[in-house]
Design an enzyme around this catalytic site. Structure first.
Site, PDB file in Angstrom:
ATOM      1  N   TYR A 136       0.877  -1.116  -0.246  1.00 23.35           N
ATOM      2  CA  TYR A 136      -0.026  -0.065  -0.178  1.00 23.35           C
ATOM      3  C   TYR A 136       1.030   1.214   0.116  1.00 23.35           C
ATOM      4  O   TYR A 136       0.524   2.337  -0.534  1.00 23.35           O
ATOM      5  CB  TYR A 136      -0.914  -0.021   1.252  1.00 23.35           C
ATOM      6  N   GLN A 170     -14.840   2.031  -7.540  1.00 25.42           N
ATOM      7  CA  GLN A 170     -14.193   1.002  -6.710  1.00 25.42           C
ATOM      8  C   GLN A 170     -12.888   1.309  -6.461  1.00 25.42           C
ATOM      9  O   GLN A 170     -12.020   0.504  -5.831  1.00 25.42           O
ATOM     10  CB  GLN A 170     -14.291  -0.248  -7.731  1.00 25.42           C
ATOM     11  N   ASP A 173      -8.060   5.199  -5.047  1.00 22.60           N
ATOM     12  CA  ASP A 173      -7.205   6.524  -5.184  1.00 22.60           C
ATOM     13  C   ASP A 173      -7.918   7.512  -4.975  1.00 22.60           C
ATOM     14  O   ASP A 173      -9.269   7.642  -5.055  1.00 22.60           O
ATOM     15  CB  ASP A 173      -6.304   6.415  -6.598  1.00 22.60           C
ATOM     16  N   HIS A 195     -14.854   0.729  -2.321  1.00 22.76           N
ATOM     17  CA  HIS A 195     -13.795  -0.089  -1.644  1.00 22.76           C
ATOM     18  C   HIS A 195     -12.971   0.602  -0.650  1.00 22.76           C
ATOM     19  O   HIS A 195     -11.510   0.306  -0.464  1.00 22.76           O
ATOM     20  CB  HIS A 195     -12.945  -0.692  -2.741  1.00 22.76           C
ATOM     21  N   CYS A 208     -11.483   1.279  19.043  1.00 29.23           N
ATOM     22  CA  CYS A 208     -10.853   2.760  18.791  1.00 29.23           C
ATOM     23  C   CYS A 208     -11.280   3.192  17.470  1.00 29.23           C
ATOM     24  O   CYS A 208     -11.080   2.179  16.795  1.00 29.23           O
ATOM     25  CB  CYS A 208      -9.142   2.407  19.061  1.00 29.23           C
ATOM     26  N   CYS A 227      -1.170   3.315  16.383  1.00 34.18           N
ATOM     27  CA  CYS A 227      -2.229   4.257  16.711  1.00 34.18           C
ATOM     28  C   CYS A 227      -1.785   5.042  17.791  1.00 34.18           C
ATOM     29  O   CYS A 227      -1.251   4.547  18.977  1.00 34.18           O
ATOM     30  CB  CYS A 227      -3.568   3.410  17.043  1.00 34.18           C
ATOM     31  N   CYS A 230      -3.815   4.403  21.092  1.00 28.63           N
ATOM     32  CA  CYS A 230      -3.741   2.993  21.915  1.00 28.63           C
ATOM     33  C   CYS A 230      -2.708   2.168  21.531  1.00 28.63           C
ATOM     34  O   CYS A 230      -2.601   0.993  22.181  1.00 28.63           O
ATOM     35  CB  CYS A 230      -5.361   2.286  21.618  1.00 28.63           C
ATOM     36  N   GLY A 268     -14.530   1.608 -17.095  1.00 28.61           N
ATOM     37  CA  GLY A 268     -13.156   1.093 -16.763  1.00 28.61           C
ATOM     38  C   GLY A 268     -13.163  -0.061 -15.734  1.00 28.61           C
ATOM     39  O   GLY A 268     -12.488   0.128 -14.807  1.00 28.61           O
ATOM     40  N   THR A 269     -14.340  -0.749 -15.587  1.00 27.62           N
ATOM     41  CA  THR A 269     -14.098  -2.104 -14.655  1.00 27.62           C
ATOM     42  C   THR A 269     -14.629  -3.211 -15.365  1.00 27.62           C
ATOM     43  O   THR A 269     -15.536  -3.118 -16.193  1.00 27.62           O
ATOM     44  CB  THR A 269     -15.230  -1.613 -13.679  1.00 27.62           C
TER      45      THR A 269
HETATM   46  P1  OAD Z   1      -9.888  -4.401 -13.388  1.00 25.32           P
HETATM   47  O1  OAD Z   1      -8.370  -4.481 -13.328  1.00 25.32           O
HETATM   48  O2  OAD Z   1     -10.347  -5.528 -12.975  1.00 25.32           O
HETATM   49  O3  OAD Z   1     -10.350  -3.702 -14.713  1.00 25.32           O
HETATM   50  C1  OAD Z   1     -10.194  -2.955 -15.205  1.00 25.32           C
HETATM   51  C2  OAD Z   1     -10.887  -2.469 -16.586  1.00 25.32           C
HETATM   52  O4  OAD Z   1     -10.430  -1.365 -16.943  1.00 25.32           O
HETATM   53  C3  OAD Z   1     -10.759  -3.423 -17.584  1.00 25.32           C
HETATM   54  O5  OAD Z   1     -12.223  -4.043 -17.783  1.00 25.32           O
HETATM   55  C4  OAD Z   1     -10.126  -2.687 -18.752  1.00 25.32           C
HETATM   56  O6  OAD Z   1     -10.355  -3.248 -19.787  1.00 25.32           O
HETATM   57  C5  OAD Z   1     -10.263  -1.416 -18.550  1.00 25.32           C
HETATM   58  N1  OAD Z   1      -9.606  -0.477 -18.943  1.00 25.32           N
HETATM   59  C6  OAD Z   1      -8.324  -0.292 -19.277  1.00 25.32           C
HETATM   60  N2  OAD Z   1      -7.861   0.766 -19.384  1.00 25.32           N
HETATM   61  C7  OAD Z   1      -8.858   1.527 -19.784  1.00 25.32           C
HETATM   62  C8  OAD Z   1      -9.106   2.874 -20.096  1.00 25.32           C
HETATM   63  N3  OAD Z   1      -8.174   3.534 -20.576  1.00 25.32           N
HETATM   64  N4  OAD Z   1     -10.329   3.593 -20.427  1.00 25.32           N
HETATM   65  C9  OAD Z   1     -11.459   2.655 -19.962  1.00 25.32           C
HETATM   66  N5  OAD Z   1     -11.145   1.415 -19.260  1.00 25.32           N
HETATM   67  C10 OAD Z   1     -10.057   0.896 -19.454  1.00 25.32           C
HETATM   68  O7  OAD Z   1     -10.126  -3.194 -12.291  1.00 25.32           O
HETATM   69  P2  OAD Z   1     -11.603  -3.233 -11.411  1.00 25.32           P
HETATM   70  O8  OAD Z   1     -12.872  -3.600 -12.260  1.00 25.32           O
HETATM   71  O9  OAD Z   1     -11.691  -1.868 -10.917  1.00 25.32           O
HETATM   72  O10 OAD Z   1     -10.769  -4.520  -5.338  1.00 25.32           O
HETATM   73  O11 OAD Z   1     -11.390  -4.145 -10.474  1.00 25.32           O
HETATM   74  C11 OAD Z   1     -12.330  -4.349  -9.089  1.00 25.32           C
HETATM   75  C12 OAD Z   1     -11.802  -4.524  -7.699  1.00 25.32           C
HETATM   76  O12 OAD Z   1     -10.930  -5.672  -7.876  1.00 25.32           O
HETATM   77  C13 OAD Z   1     -11.031  -3.474  -7.315  1.00 25.32           C
HETATM   78  O13 OAD Z   1     -11.514  -2.348  -6.475  1.00 25.32           O
HETATM   79  C14 OAD Z   1     -10.062  -4.104  -6.413  1.00 25.32           C
HETATM   80  C15 OAD Z   1      -9.820  -5.244  -7.246  1.00 25.32           C
HETATM   81  O14 OAD Z   1      -9.527  -6.356  -6.595  1.00 25.32           O
HETATM   82  C16 OAD Z   1     -10.092  -4.808  -4.025  1.00 25.32           C
HETATM   83  O15 OAD Z   1      -8.940  -4.599  -3.883  1.00 25.32           O
HETATM   84  C17 OAD Z   1     -11.160  -5.272  -3.033  1.00 25.32           C
END
Ligand code: OAD
Length: 332
Positions: A136, A170, A173, A195, A208, A227, A230, A268-269
């Site tokens: 992290y 999600q 950042d 998240h 705490c 912390c 505590c 982008g997910t």
């Molecule tokens: P992923 O890495 O699973 O997916 C990223 C998505 O962004 C993919 O579908 C890519 O095709 C797309 N992508 C890449 N570049 C892009 C761009 N320039 N414009 C638009 N899309 C683009 O990430 P997340 O779906 O955010 O959770 O992942 C979800 C969660 O899984 C995260 O919050 C994290 C992870 O594990 C935890 O850590 C609990």
């Protein structure tokens, strides 16, 4: 039998039957797999060798189709944003990709290189907090050095033009929080970090409630942060795989979804988590026009009214600009 199959095909792929498709996908995965396979065959096989094609042609619905269909759909997407005012946006790591932050499952993604069980679970933190903190700390440093991109800015612009707006991200950042359009940012009420937030450090002691924002503090990487109240270990304020989301955040989203949205925009997910898919599909089922922006296909793509297979920072500013600034009259 044939009539029954025809019924399934027609209803499953009908553009206004998102709810039905979602239902089949969840409860009848085998049927959904057949239908998907047959749709692919129907698209590539000559008609004579595939009799069932007679019963279903997606282009009849103007849904999958010609360039003209796509233009019509894009115009509809833009108009739906212009005319309507209740918008939900869902973002994932892809929106920050063009700010230089890696995604999770993409080519250079974190989970391609490292095992999430060792870095993103409470269990891992309890076993090896130093290793988890290191991960992290590195990500924090990368985020401090990156800037919001045009897609983050376009979302602020969109929010400023909606009567009601909710961003569910999600991403841990803070690029959505830092993005500015004409000197304005998203308010706390408009954004939910489902998240958590990477810059928050909070106490692991259940009794705490200490937490602080370390955005501007230098992380002392050699030490485990403690912390000040505590002396228990501090932990990053993110949600890990073996944890639940914040109940209040979920409630806020559910509450927003009790009224119908006009547009739901998913950017982008990969939509890996079922609750993300559920929120998006709930909005779509209640009548929201569902637009997805992603260079790749996702588990939600087939439900979207409009999928834009491009990078967010390229296409989103154009979409929002046209929708917001030119006004409805500019689309003939
Ligand atoms: P992923 O890495 O699973 O997916 C990223 C998505 O962004 C993919 O579908 C890519 O095709 C797309 N992508 C890449 N570049 C892009 C761009 N320039 N414009 C638009 N899309 C683009 O990430 P997340 O779906 O955010 O959770 O992942 C979800 C969660 O899984 C995260 O919050 C994290 C992870 O594990 C935890 O850590 C609990």
């Amino acid at each position: 039998m044939r009539a029954c199959y025809r019924y399934w095909l027609t209803f499953y792929f009908h553009p206004h039957r998102n709810a039905f498709r979602a239902y089949v996908d969840w409860f009848f995965p085998t049927v959904s797999a057949w239908l998907q396979r047959d749709e692919e065959k129907a698209a590539t096989w000559p008609a004579r060798t595939f009799r069932r094609q007679r019963f279903f042609d997606p282009s009849e619905f103007g849904w999958i189709g010609s360039e003209k269909d796509k233009r019509v759909q894009l115009r509809r997407a833009i108009q739906s944003i212009q005319e309507k005012t209740r918008v939900m946006v869902v973002t994932g790591a892809g929106i920050s990709a063009e700010s230089g932050l890696p995604t999770f499952r993409g080519k250079e993604g974190y989970w391609r290189k490292w095992n999430p069980r060792r870095l993103a679970t409470l269990e891992a933190f309890q076993r090896t907090p130093e290793i988890v903190w290191q991960f992290y700390y590195e990500r924090r440093q990368q985020i401090r050095q990156s800037e919001p991109n045009a897609a983050h800015v376009a979302i602020v612009q969109l929010a400023l033009n909606c009567a009601e707006f909710l961003l569910v991200t999600q991403n841990v950042d803070d690029l959505h929080d830092r993005a500015e359009y004409q000197g304005q940012r998203l308010s706390n009420g408009q954004i939910i970090h489902i998240h958590g937030k990477i810059f928050v450090s909070r106490c692991t002691n259940p009794n705490c409630d200490f937490k602080r924002n370390d955005r501007n503090a230098g992380d002392v990487e050699a030490e485990l942060p403690r912390c000040p109240r505590c002396n228990w270990n501090l932990r990053p304020g993110v949600v890990w795989f073996d944890e639940d989301n914040d109940h209040n955040d979920e409630e806020r989203i559910e509450k927003f979804l009790t009224k119908p949205c006009d547009v739901v925009l998913v950017i982008g997910t990969t939509a890996t988590f079922d609750y993300i898919r559920r929120w998006v599909l709930t909005a779509a089922v209640k009548g929201a026009w569902f637009i997805e922006i992603n260079p790749d296909k996702t588990r939600l793509s087939r439900f979207a009214h409009h999928v834009i297979h491009r990078r967010a920072a390229r296409v989103l500013p154009q979409l929002v600009n046209e929708a917001v600034e030119l006004g409805p009259g500019s689309f003939g």
